[in-house]
Design a protein around this motif. Structure first.
Motif, short mmCIF file in Angstrom:
data_model
loop_
_atom_site.label_atom_id
_atom_site.label_comp_id
_atom_site.label_asym_id
_atom_site.label_seq_id
_atom_site.Cartn_x
_atom_site.Cartn_y
_atom_site.Cartn_z
N TRP A 97 77.45 73.02 69.41
CA TRP A 97 77.34 72.50 70.77
C TRP A 97 78.27 71.33 71.05
CZ3 TRP A 97 75.18 75.41 74.26
CH2 TRP A 97 74.21 76.34 73.88
N GLU A 98 78.80 70.69 69.99
CA GLU A 98 79.72 69.56 70.17
C GLU A 98 81.09 69.84 69.54
OE1 GLU A 98 77.92 65.85 69.00
OE2 GLU A 98 75.94 66.47 69.72
N ALA A 99 81.41 71.12 69.41
CA ALA A 99 82.63 71.52 68.70
C ALA A 99 83.90 70.95 69.32
CB ALA A 99 82.71 73.05 68.64
N SER A 100 83.95 70.88 70.65
CA SER A 100 85.17 70.41 71.32
C SER A 100 85.01 69.02 71.94
CB SER A 100 85.61 71.42 72.39
OG SER A 100 84.60 71.54 73.39
N LEU A 101 84.04 68.28 71.44
CA LEU A 101 83.83 66.92 71.93
C LEU A 101 85.03 66.05 71.56
CD1 LEU A 101 81.30 65.59 73.31
CD2 LEU A 101 80.78 64.62 71.07
N PRO A 102 85.54 65.21 72.48
CA PRO A 102 86.67 64.33 72.14
C PRO A 102 86.35 63.48 70.91
CG PRO A 102 86.27 64.29 74.50
CD PRO A 102 85.14 65.07 73.90
N SER A 103 87.32 63.26 70.07
CA SER A 103 87.09 62.56 68.80
C SER A 103 86.61 61.12 69.00
CB SER A 103 88.37 62.56 67.97
OG SER A 103 89.43 61.94 68.68
N ASP A 104 86.97 60.51 70.14
CA ASP A 104 86.57 59.12 70.37
C ASP A 104 85.35 59.01 71.29
OD1 ASP A 104 87.80 60.01 72.66
OD2 ASP A 104 89.18 58.32 72.88
N ILE A 168 93.19 50.89 84.88
CA ILE A 168 94.51 50.32 84.64
C ILE A 168 94.58 50.03 83.15
CG2 ILE A 168 96.16 48.52 85.24
CD1 ILE A 168 95.33 50.36 87.59
N GLY A 169 95.07 51.04 82.42
CA GLY A 169 95.00 50.96 80.96
C GLY A 169 93.55 50.83 80.55
N ASP A 170 93.29 49.98 79.55
CA ASP A 170 91.92 49.66 79.15
C ASP A 170 91.52 48.28 79.66
OD1 ASP A 170 91.27 52.03 77.70
OD2 ASP A 170 92.54 51.33 76.04
N ASP A 171 92.40 47.65 80.42
CA ASP A 171 92.19 46.27 80.84
C ASP A 171 91.15 46.13 81.96
OD1 ASP A 171 93.07 43.38 80.82
OD2 ASP A 171 93.51 43.90 82.91
N LEU A 190 87.36 44.77 82.20
CA LEU A 190 86.65 45.48 81.14
C LEU A 190 86.64 44.69 79.83
CD1 LEU A 190 87.86 49.11 81.92
CD2 LEU A 190 85.74 47.97 82.62
N HIS A 191 86.87 43.38 79.96
CA HIS A 191 86.74 42.47 78.83
C HIS A 191 85.36 41.82 78.87
CE1 HIS A 191 91.08 42.48 77.71
NE2 HIS A 191 91.22 42.82 78.98
N ASP A 192 84.73 41.72 77.71
CA ASP A 192 83.43 41.05 77.59
C ASP A 192 82.36 41.67 78.49
OD1 ASP A 192 84.57 39.11 75.83
OD2 ASP A 192 85.38 38.06 77.58
N CYS A 193 82.38 42.99 78.60
CA CYS A 193 81.36 43.67 79.39
C CYS A 193 80.01 43.65 78.67
CB CYS A 193 81.75 45.12 79.67
SG CYS A 193 83.09 45.30 80.86
N GLY A 194 78.96 43.62 79.46
CA GLY A 194 77.62 43.74 78.91
C GLY A 194 77.14 45.17 79.07
N GLN A 195 76.14 45.35 79.91
CA GLN A 195 75.56 46.67 80.12
C GLN A 195 76.52 47.61 80.86
OE1 GLN A 195 72.13 46.62 82.66
NE2 GLN A 195 71.44 48.68 82.07
N ILE A 196 76.71 48.79 80.28
CA ILE A 196 77.43 49.88 80.96
C ILE A 196 76.54 51.10 80.79
CG2 ILE A 196 79.54 51.26 81.08
CD1 ILE A 196 80.97 48.97 79.57
N ASP A 197 75.75 51.41 81.79
CA ASP A 197 74.74 52.45 81.62
C ASP A 197 74.31 52.96 82.99
OD1 ASP A 197 72.93 54.15 80.43
OD2 ASP A 197 71.75 52.57 79.45
N SER A 198 73.63 54.09 82.99
CA SER A 198 73.11 54.61 84.25
C SER A 198 71.87 53.82 84.66
CB SER A 198 72.77 56.10 84.11
OG SER A 198 71.56 56.27 83.41
N SER A 239 86.09 49.30 77.20
CA SER A 239 85.47 48.02 76.86
C SER A 239 85.47 47.80 75.34
CB SER A 239 84.04 47.98 77.40
OG SER A 239 83.40 46.77 77.05
N LYS A 240 85.17 48.87 74.61
CA LYS A 240 85.16 48.79 73.14
C LYS A 240 86.55 48.45 72.60
CE LYS A 240 84.11 51.57 69.04
NZ LYS A 240 83.67 52.92 68.55
N ARG A 241 87.59 49.04 73.19
CA ARG A 241 88.96 48.76 72.74
C ARG A 241 89.38 47.32 72.99
NH1 ARG A 241 90.56 54.31 75.62
NH2 ARG A 241 90.12 55.76 73.92
N ASN A 242 88.71 46.68 73.94
CA ASN A 242 89.00 45.28 74.24
C ASN A 242 88.23 44.31 73.35
OD1 ASN A 242 90.87 45.68 76.36
ND2 ASN A 242 89.20 46.11 77.78
N SER A 243 87.28 44.84 72.59
CA SER A 243 86.47 43.96 71.75
C SER A 243 87.28 43.44 70.58
CB SER A 243 85.25 44.73 71.21
OG SER A 243 84.45 45.19 72.28
N PRO A 244 87.03 42.18 70.17
CA PRO A 244 87.79 41.62 69.04
C PRO A 244 87.48 42.33 67.73
CG PRO A 244 86.11 40.07 69.88
CD PRO A 244 86.08 41.27 70.76
#
Length: 244
Positions: A97-104, A168-171, A190-198, A239-244
Protein backbone atom coordinates in the motif's frame (compact mmCIF):
# COMPACT_ATOMS: atom_id res chain seq x y z
CA UNK A 1 -27.55 -30.69 19.75
CA UNK A 2 -27.77 -26.89 19.84
CA UNK A 3 -25.77 -26.88 23.08
CA UNK A 4 -23.07 -29.08 21.54
CA UNK A 5 -22.87 -26.74 18.54
CA UNK A 6 -22.62 -23.75 20.87
CA UNK A 7 -19.75 -25.33 22.81
CA UNK A 8 -17.95 -26.12 19.58
CA UNK A 9 -18.33 -22.51 18.41
CA UNK A 10 -16.90 -21.27 21.72
CA UNK A 11 -13.94 -23.62 21.41
CA UNK A 12 -13.23 -22.49 17.84
CA UNK A 13 -13.46 -18.84 18.89
CA UNK A 14 -11.06 -19.48 21.79
CA UNK A 15 -8.54 -21.10 19.43
CA UNK A 16 -8.90 -18.24 16.93
CA UNK A 17 -8.34 -15.64 19.65
CA UNK A 18 -5.12 -17.40 20.68
CA UNK A 19 -3.93 -17.40 17.06
CA UNK A 20 -4.64 -13.66 16.77
CA UNK A 21 -2.82 -12.93 20.03
CA UNK A 22 0.16 -14.87 18.69
CA UNK A 23 0.12 -12.88 15.44
CA UNK A 24 -0.01 -9.61 17.38
CA UNK A 25 3.20 -10.60 19.17
CA UNK A 26 5.14 -10.72 15.89
CA UNK A 27 7.54 -7.75 15.64
CA UNK A 28 5.93 -6.74 12.33
CA UNK A 29 2.50 -6.44 13.99
CA UNK A 30 3.29 -4.79 17.32
CA UNK A 31 2.51 -1.28 16.07
CA UNK A 32 -0.57 0.14 14.33
CA UNK A 33 -0.24 -0.21 10.57
CA UNK A 34 -1.36 3.40 10.08
CA UNK A 35 -0.02 5.63 12.87
CA UNK A 36 2.53 3.51 14.73
CA UNK A 37 0.62 3.33 18.05
CA UNK A 38 1.94 0.44 20.14
CA UNK A 39 -0.14 -2.71 20.76
CA UNK A 40 -2.98 -2.46 18.21
CA UNK A 41 -6.11 -4.37 19.21
CA UNK A 42 -8.22 -3.91 16.08
CA UNK A 43 -7.89 -5.04 12.48
CA UNK A 44 -9.05 -4.43 8.94
CA UNK A 45 -9.84 -8.04 8.13
CA UNK A 46 -9.96 -7.65 4.35
CA UNK A 47 -6.85 -5.44 4.10
CA UNK A 48 -4.89 -7.66 6.46
CA UNK A 49 -3.58 -5.02 8.88
CA UNK A 50 -3.69 -4.59 12.63
CA UNK A 51 -4.67 -1.07 13.72
CA UNK A 52 -5.28 0.95 16.88
CA UNK A 53 -8.67 2.05 18.21
CA UNK A 54 -8.37 5.57 16.74
CA UNK A 55 -7.46 4.33 13.26
CA UNK A 56 -10.17 1.66 13.48
CA UNK A 57 -12.70 4.48 13.71
CA UNK A 58 -11.18 6.17 10.66
CA UNK A 59 -11.21 2.89 8.71
CA UNK A 60 -14.91 2.49 9.50
CA UNK A 61 -15.53 5.85 7.82
CA UNK A 62 -14.19 4.38 4.56
CA UNK A 63 -17.13 1.98 4.39
CA UNK A 64 -17.12 -1.81 4.48
CA UNK A 65 -16.60 -1.98 0.71
CA UNK A 66 -13.05 -0.73 1.39
CA UNK A 67 -12.26 -1.80 4.94
CA UNK A 68 -14.05 -4.23 7.27
CA UNK A 69 -13.04 -3.57 10.87
CA UNK A 70 -13.08 -6.07 13.74
CA UNK A 71 -11.85 -6.12 17.30
CA UNK A 72 -9.12 -8.65 18.00
CA UNK A 73 -10.74 -9.54 21.33
CA UNK A 74 -14.45 -8.72 21.15
CA UNK A 75 -15.46 -10.05 17.72
CA UNK A 76 -15.62 -13.53 16.27
CA UNK A 77 -13.31 -14.22 13.34
CA UNK A 78 -13.90 -16.62 10.46
CA UNK A 79 -11.41 -19.23 9.34
CA UNK A 80 -10.71 -17.32 6.11
CA UNK A 81 -9.99 -14.12 8.06
CA UNK A 82 -7.53 -15.98 10.28
CA UNK A 83 -5.83 -17.45 7.21
CA UNK A 84 -5.49 -13.98 5.66
CA UNK A 85 -3.56 -12.74 8.70
CA UNK A 86 -1.39 -15.85 8.76
CA UNK A 87 -0.23 -15.01 5.24
CA UNK A 88 0.46 -11.31 5.78
CA UNK A 89 1.75 -8.83 8.37
CA UNK A 90 1.58 -5.07 8.81
CA UNK A 91 5.01 -4.88 7.18
CA UNK A 92 3.91 -6.83 4.10
CA UNK A 93 0.76 -4.71 3.79
CA UNK A 94 2.89 -1.58 4.03
CA UNK A 95 5.18 -2.82 1.24
CA UNK A 96 2.15 -2.96 -1.06
CA UNK A 97 0.00 0.00 0.00
CA UNK A 98 3.01 2.34 0.37
CA UNK A 99 5.11 0.96 -2.49
CA UNK A 100 5.36 4.27 -4.38
CA UNK A 101 5.40 6.60 -1.39
CA UNK A 102 8.02 9.38 -1.81
CA UNK A 103 11.22 8.49 0.05
CA UNK A 104 11.11 11.68 2.12
CA UNK A 105 7.41 11.39 3.02
CA UNK A 106 6.73 12.09 6.71
CA UNK A 107 4.13 9.55 7.79
CA UNK A 108 1.38 10.78 10.13
CA UNK A 109 1.68 9.36 13.65
CA UNK A 110 -0.62 8.71 16.61
CA UNK A 111 0.23 12.23 17.87
CA UNK A 112 -1.33 13.85 14.79
CA UNK A 113 -4.91 15.00 14.34
CA UNK A 114 -7.62 12.62 13.17
CA UNK A 115 -8.14 14.90 10.17
CA UNK A 116 -4.61 14.33 8.91
CA UNK A 117 -4.70 10.61 9.66
CA UNK A 118 -8.02 10.27 7.83
CA UNK A 119 -6.62 12.05 4.77
CA UNK A 120 -3.63 9.68 4.86
CA UNK A 121 -5.84 6.59 5.19
CA UNK A 122 -8.27 7.71 2.47
CA UNK A 123 -5.43 8.40 0.04
CA UNK A 124 -3.93 4.97 0.76
CA UNK A 125 -7.01 2.80 0.39
CA UNK A 126 -9.78 4.83 -1.28
CA UNK A 127 -7.53 6.39 -3.92
CA UNK A 128 -4.81 3.69 -3.89
CA UNK A 129 -2.41 6.60 -4.25
CA UNK A 130 0.75 4.75 -3.22
CA UNK A 131 0.31 1.21 -4.57
CA UNK A 132 2.92 -0.19 -7.02
CA UNK A 133 3.24 1.79 -10.25
CA UNK A 134 1.88 -1.03 -12.42
CA UNK A 135 -1.45 -1.23 -10.55
CA UNK A 136 -4.26 0.26 -12.69
CA UNK A 137 -6.91 2.63 -11.39
CA UNK A 138 -4.76 4.38 -8.80
CA UNK A 139 -5.29 8.10 -8.17
CA UNK A 140 -1.74 9.34 -7.69
CA UNK A 141 -0.76 12.41 -5.66
CA UNK A 142 1.67 14.96 -7.07
CA UNK A 143 3.88 16.09 -4.20
CA UNK A 144 6.18 17.91 -6.61
CA UNK A 145 3.46 20.49 -7.38
CA UNK A 146 4.22 22.90 -4.57
CA UNK A 147 1.65 25.55 -5.41
CA UNK A 148 -2.07 26.02 -5.85
CA UNK A 149 -5.19 27.88 -4.77
CA UNK A 150 -6.29 27.74 -1.14
CA UNK A 151 -8.46 29.82 1.19
CA UNK A 152 -6.61 31.78 3.88
CA UNK A 153 -8.16 33.47 6.90
CA UNK A 154 -7.15 37.11 7.39
CA UNK A 155 -5.69 38.37 10.65
CA UNK A 156 -7.22 41.86 10.56
CA UNK A 157 -10.32 41.36 8.43
CA UNK A 158 -11.19 37.93 9.73
CA UNK A 159 -12.73 36.42 6.63
CA UNK A 160 -11.58 33.76 4.21
CA UNK A 161 -10.00 34.86 0.95
CA UNK A 162 -8.98 32.77 -2.02
CA UNK A 163 -5.24 33.00 -2.54
CA UNK A 164 -2.66 31.43 -4.82
CA UNK A 165 0.03 29.99 -2.53
CA UNK A 166 3.43 28.57 -3.41
CA UNK A 167 6.67 27.48 -1.82
CA UNK A 168 9.74 29.66 -2.24
CA UNK A 169 12.31 26.92 -1.87
CA UNK A 170 12.08 25.61 1.68
CA UNK A 171 12.37 29.11 3.14
CA UNK A 172 8.76 30.31 3.04
CA UNK A 173 5.32 30.21 1.52
CA UNK A 174 4.11 33.24 -0.41
CA UNK A 175 0.47 33.94 -1.23
CA UNK A 176 -0.99 36.10 -4.01
CA UNK A 177 -4.41 37.36 -5.04
CA UNK A 178 -3.98 35.67 -8.42
CA UNK A 179 -1.56 33.19 -9.97
CA UNK A 180 -0.31 35.84 -12.42
CA UNK A 181 0.60 38.39 -9.73
CA UNK A 182 4.29 39.14 -9.17
CA UNK A 183 3.99 40.81 -5.77
CA UNK A 184 2.75 38.63 -2.90
CA UNK A 185 0.11 39.72 -0.40
CA UNK A 186 2.25 38.19 2.31
CA UNK A 187 4.44 35.27 3.28
CA UNK A 188 4.74 32.50 5.88
CA UNK A 189 8.22 31.78 7.20
CA UNK A 190 8.96 28.08 7.48
CA UNK A 191 11.71 28.59 10.03
CA UNK A 192 10.99 27.67 13.66
CA UNK A 193 7.48 26.45 12.90
CA UNK A 194 5.41 24.89 15.64
CA UNK A 195 2.19 23.07 14.86
CA UNK A 196 1.61 22.06 11.24
CA UNK A 197 -1.51 19.92 11.30
CA UNK A 198 -5.13 19.70 10.26
CA UNK A 199 -7.84 21.24 12.41
CA UNK A 200 -11.57 20.67 12.65
CA UNK A 201 -14.03 22.29 10.28
CA UNK A 202 -13.84 26.02 10.89
CA UNK A 203 -16.64 28.49 10.13
CA UNK A 204 -18.03 26.23 7.43
CA UNK A 205 -14.62 25.60 5.89
CA UNK A 206 -13.53 21.98 5.55
CA UNK A 207 -10.07 20.45 5.06
CA UNK A 208 -8.45 23.13 7.21
CA UNK A 209 -4.91 23.18 8.55
CA UNK A 210 -2.78 25.41 10.72
CA UNK A 211 0.80 26.65 10.38
CA UNK A 212 2.01 28.04 13.69
CA UNK A 213 5.01 30.40 13.54
CA UNK A 214 6.63 32.48 16.32
CA UNK A 215 4.76 35.56 15.07
CA UNK A 216 1.36 34.23 14.01
CA UNK A 217 -0.94 31.26 13.46
CA UNK A 218 -2.01 30.89 9.82
CA UNK A 219 -5.34 29.17 9.08
CA UNK A 220 -5.73 27.67 5.61
CA UNK A 221 -8.50 25.67 3.94
CA UNK A 222 -8.20 23.28 0.96
CA UNK A 223 -10.75 21.87 -1.47
CA UNK A 224 -10.28 18.18 -0.61
CA UNK A 225 -8.41 15.69 1.57
CA UNK A 226 -5.81 15.00 -1.13
CA UNK A 227 -4.75 18.66 -1.16
CA UNK A 228 -4.79 18.72 2.64
CA UNK A 229 -2.31 15.84 2.81
CA UNK A 230 -0.01 17.33 0.14
CA UNK A 231 0.11 20.80 1.74
CA UNK A 232 0.74 19.50 5.25
CA UNK A 233 3.42 16.97 4.27
CA UNK A 234 5.25 19.43 2.00
CA UNK A 235 5.12 22.15 4.66
CA UNK A 236 6.43 19.76 7.30
CA UNK A 237 9.24 18.69 5.00
CA UNK A 238 10.33 22.27 4.31
CA UNK A 239 10.17 23.14 7.99
CA UNK A 240 12.21 20.04 8.86
CA UNK A 241 14.89 20.99 6.32
CA UNK A 242 15.20 24.35 8.06
CA UNK A 243 15.79 22.77 11.45
CA UNK A 244 19.34 22.96 12.84
Amino acid sequence: MPMTSSIADINIDTVNKEIIRGLLKLPENQFCGECGMIEPQWASVNLGIFICLSCAGLHRRLGTHISRVKSCELDNWSKSEIETFKETTNLKAKEYWEASLPSDFIRPTYADSNGLKEAWIRCKYEDKAFVPEDVPGAKRLNFSKREGYVYKKGIIVKNWKRRFMKFIGDDRLEYFKNEQDKTPCGSISLHDCGQIDSIQELEGRTFCFIISTPKRRFLISCDNYQQLLIWIINTRLSSKRNSP
